[in-house]
Design an enzyme around this catalytic site. Structure first.
Site, PDB file in Angstrom:
ATOM      1  N   ASN A  17       4.726   6.453 -13.605  1.00 33.38           N
ATOM      2  CA  ASN A  17       5.143   7.703 -14.079  1.00 33.38           C
ATOM      3  C   ASN A  17       6.679   7.559 -14.413  1.00 33.38           C
ATOM      4  OD1 ASN A  17       2.762   9.021 -13.222  1.00 33.38           O
ATOM      5  ND2 ASN A  17       3.515   9.202 -11.023  1.00 33.38           N
ATOM      6  N   VAL A  54      10.308   8.020  -6.916  1.00 35.69           N
ATOM      7  CA  VAL A  54      11.062   6.967  -6.471  1.00 35.69           C
ATOM      8  C   VAL A  54      11.588   6.068  -7.504  1.00 35.69           C
ATOM      9  CG1 VAL A  54      11.170   4.660  -5.059  1.00 35.69           C
ATOM     10  CG2 VAL A  54       9.767   6.727  -4.307  1.00 35.69           C
ATOM     11  N   HIS A  81       1.407   2.197 -10.119  1.00 37.01           N
ATOM     12  CA  HIS A  81       0.362   2.803  -9.065  1.00 37.01           C
ATOM     13  C   HIS A  81      -1.039   2.252  -9.396  1.00 37.01           C
ATOM     14  CE1 HIS A  81       2.468   6.313  -7.464  1.00 37.01           C
ATOM     15  NE2 HIS A  81       3.188   6.383  -8.812  1.00 37.01           N
ATOM     16  N   HIS A 135       7.562   1.457 -10.605  1.00 38.39           N
ATOM     17  CA  HIS A 135       6.245   1.023  -9.874  1.00 38.39           C
ATOM     18  C   HIS A 135       5.198   1.401 -10.351  1.00 38.39           C
ATOM     19  CE1 HIS A 135       7.926   5.039  -8.511  1.00 38.39           C
ATOM     20  NE2 HIS A 135       6.474   5.586  -8.450  1.00 38.39           N
ATOM     21  N   ARG A 174       0.981  -1.272  -0.042  1.00 35.21           N
ATOM     22  CA  ARG A 174       0.051   0.094  -0.053  1.00 35.21           C
ATOM     23  C   ARG A 174       0.857   1.235  -0.070  1.00 35.21           C
ATOM     24  NH1 ARG A 174      -5.058  -1.787   0.385  1.00 35.21           N
ATOM     25  NH2 ARG A 174      -5.346  -3.934   1.466  1.00 35.21           N
ATOM     26  N   ASP A 175       0.598   2.235  -0.676  1.00 41.61           N
ATOM     27  CA  ASP A 175       1.141   3.432  -0.838  1.00 41.61           C
ATOM     28  C   ASP A 175       0.998   4.080   0.492  1.00 41.61           C
ATOM     29  OD1 ASP A 175       2.181   5.496  -3.644  1.00 41.61           O
ATOM     30  OD2 ASP A 175       1.618   6.453  -1.507  1.00 41.61           O
ATOM     31  N   ILE A 176       2.086   4.635   1.008  1.00 37.28           N
ATOM     32  CA  ILE A 176       2.177   5.522   2.313  1.00 37.28           C
ATOM     33  C   ILE A 176       1.228   6.634   2.279  1.00 37.28           C
ATOM     34  CG2 ILE A 176       4.241   6.774   1.946  1.00 37.28           C
ATOM     35  CD1 ILE A 176       4.963   5.869   4.683  1.00 37.28           C
TER      36      ILE A 176
HETATM   37  P1  AMP Z   1       6.160   8.317  -7.890  1.00 34.32           P
HETATM   38  O1  AMP Z   1       5.619   9.833  -7.606  1.00 34.32           O
HETATM   39  O2  AMP Z   1       5.302   7.800  -9.206  1.00 34.32           O
HETATM   40  O3  AMP Z   1       7.472   8.013  -7.891  1.00 34.32           O
HETATM   41  O4  AMP Z   1       5.560   7.406  -6.705  1.00 34.32           O
HETATM   42  C1  AMP Z   1       6.055   7.128  -5.621  1.00 34.32           C
HETATM   43  C2  AMP Z   1       5.236   6.669  -4.613  1.00 34.32           C
HETATM   44  O5  AMP Z   1       5.822   6.143  -3.416  1.00 34.32           O
HETATM   45  C3  AMP Z   1       4.210   7.943  -4.008  1.00 34.32           C
HETATM   46  O6  AMP Z   1       3.021   7.762  -4.071  1.00 34.32           O
HETATM   47  C4  AMP Z   1       4.486   7.865  -2.426  1.00 34.32           C
HETATM   48  O7  AMP Z   1       3.445   8.160  -1.695  1.00 34.32           O
HETATM   49  C5  AMP Z   1       5.112   6.324  -2.391  1.00 34.32           C
HETATM   50  N1  AMP Z   1       5.953   6.057  -1.218  1.00 34.32           N
HETATM   51  C6  AMP Z   1       6.977   6.786  -0.787  1.00 34.32           C
HETATM   52  N2  AMP Z   1       7.662   6.202   0.156  1.00 34.32           N
HETATM   53  C7  AMP Z   1       6.895   4.933   0.390  1.00 34.32           C
HETATM   54  C8  AMP Z   1       6.884   3.972   1.546  1.00 34.32           C
HETATM   55  N3  AMP Z   1       7.788   3.871   2.351  1.00 34.32           N
HETATM   56  N4  AMP Z   1       5.841   3.081   1.808  1.00 34.32           N
HETATM   57  C9  AMP Z   1       4.911   3.164   0.570  1.00 34.32           C
HETATM   58  N5  AMP Z   1       4.787   4.143  -0.389  1.00 34.32           N
HETATM   59  C10 AMP Z   1       5.851   5.156  -0.257  1.00 34.32           C
END
Ligand code: AMP
Ligand code: ZN
Length: 114
Positions: free
Chosen positions: A87, A96, A102, A100, A29-31
Site C-alpha cells: 500500500n 506504517v 503484504h 512492506h 507475521r502481521d499482528i
Molecule cells: P499498512 O496498513 O499497509 O501500512 O500495513 C501495516 C501493517 O502492519 C498492518 O497490517 C498491521 O496489522 C501491521 N502491524 C502493525 N504493527 C505491527 C507489529 N508490531 N507487528 C506486526 N505487524 C504489525
C-alpha cells in the site's frame, strides 16, 4: 529511523514473529492477520513509501519479492495462490511508513480489494 515501528522490529527493540531474514530483508507475521497467512516483508533500509524508491533500490525490491516467493512456498500457499502487495500512502491504507510487502494467502482472495 528511531521512531519507526518496523525499524524497531529490525533492531529487536520490539518483538516480531520472524519467518525469514537475510542481509537485506526481514519478514514477520502481521499482528492483525487478514488471512491464514499474512506476513510482512520489509527491507532493512528505512524507506517510507513506494514514492521514495529510487533506481538504486530496484534490486532491493526484487529481493523483497524473492523472499515472498520463498515464504509462500514454505507456508504451502504457492500453488493455490497468494497476493504480495504494498500500500502507498494513506489513501491506499498505508499506516506504517516503512515499506512492506503484504504476503497474504491460505484463503480465497477477492478482487478488486476494498
Ligand atoms: P499498512 O496498513 O499497509 O501500512 O500495513 C501495516 C501493517 O502492519 C498492518 O497490517 C498491521 O496489522 C501491521 N502491524 C502493525 N504493527 C505491527 C507489529 N508490531 N507487528 C506486526 N505487524 C504489525
Ligand atoms: Zn523504518
Amino acid at each position: 529511523m528511531s521512531d519507526c515501528l518496523f525499524c524497531k522490529i529490525i533492531n529487536g527493540e520490539i518483538p516480531g514473529e520472524i519467518v525469514y531474514q537475510d542481509d537485506d530483508v526481514l519478514a514477520f507475521r502481521d499482528i492483525n492477520p487478514q488471512a491464514p497467512l499474512h506476513v510482512l516483508v520489509i527491507p532493512r533500509k528505512h524507506i517510507p513509501t513506494i514514492n521514495d524508491l529510487d533506481s538504486g533500490d530496484a534490486e532491493l525490491v526484487g529481493k523483497m519479492y524473492l523472499a515472498a516467493k520463498k515464504i509462500a512456498a514454505e507456508e504451502g500457499v504457492a500453488e493455490a495462490g497468494y497476493r504480495a502487495l504494498m500500500n502507498c500512502n494513506a489513501g491506499a491504507g498505508q499506516t506504517v511508513f516503512h515499506i512492506h510487502l503484504h504476503v497474504l494467502g491460505g484463503r480465497s482472495l477477492g478482487w478488486p480489494p476494498g
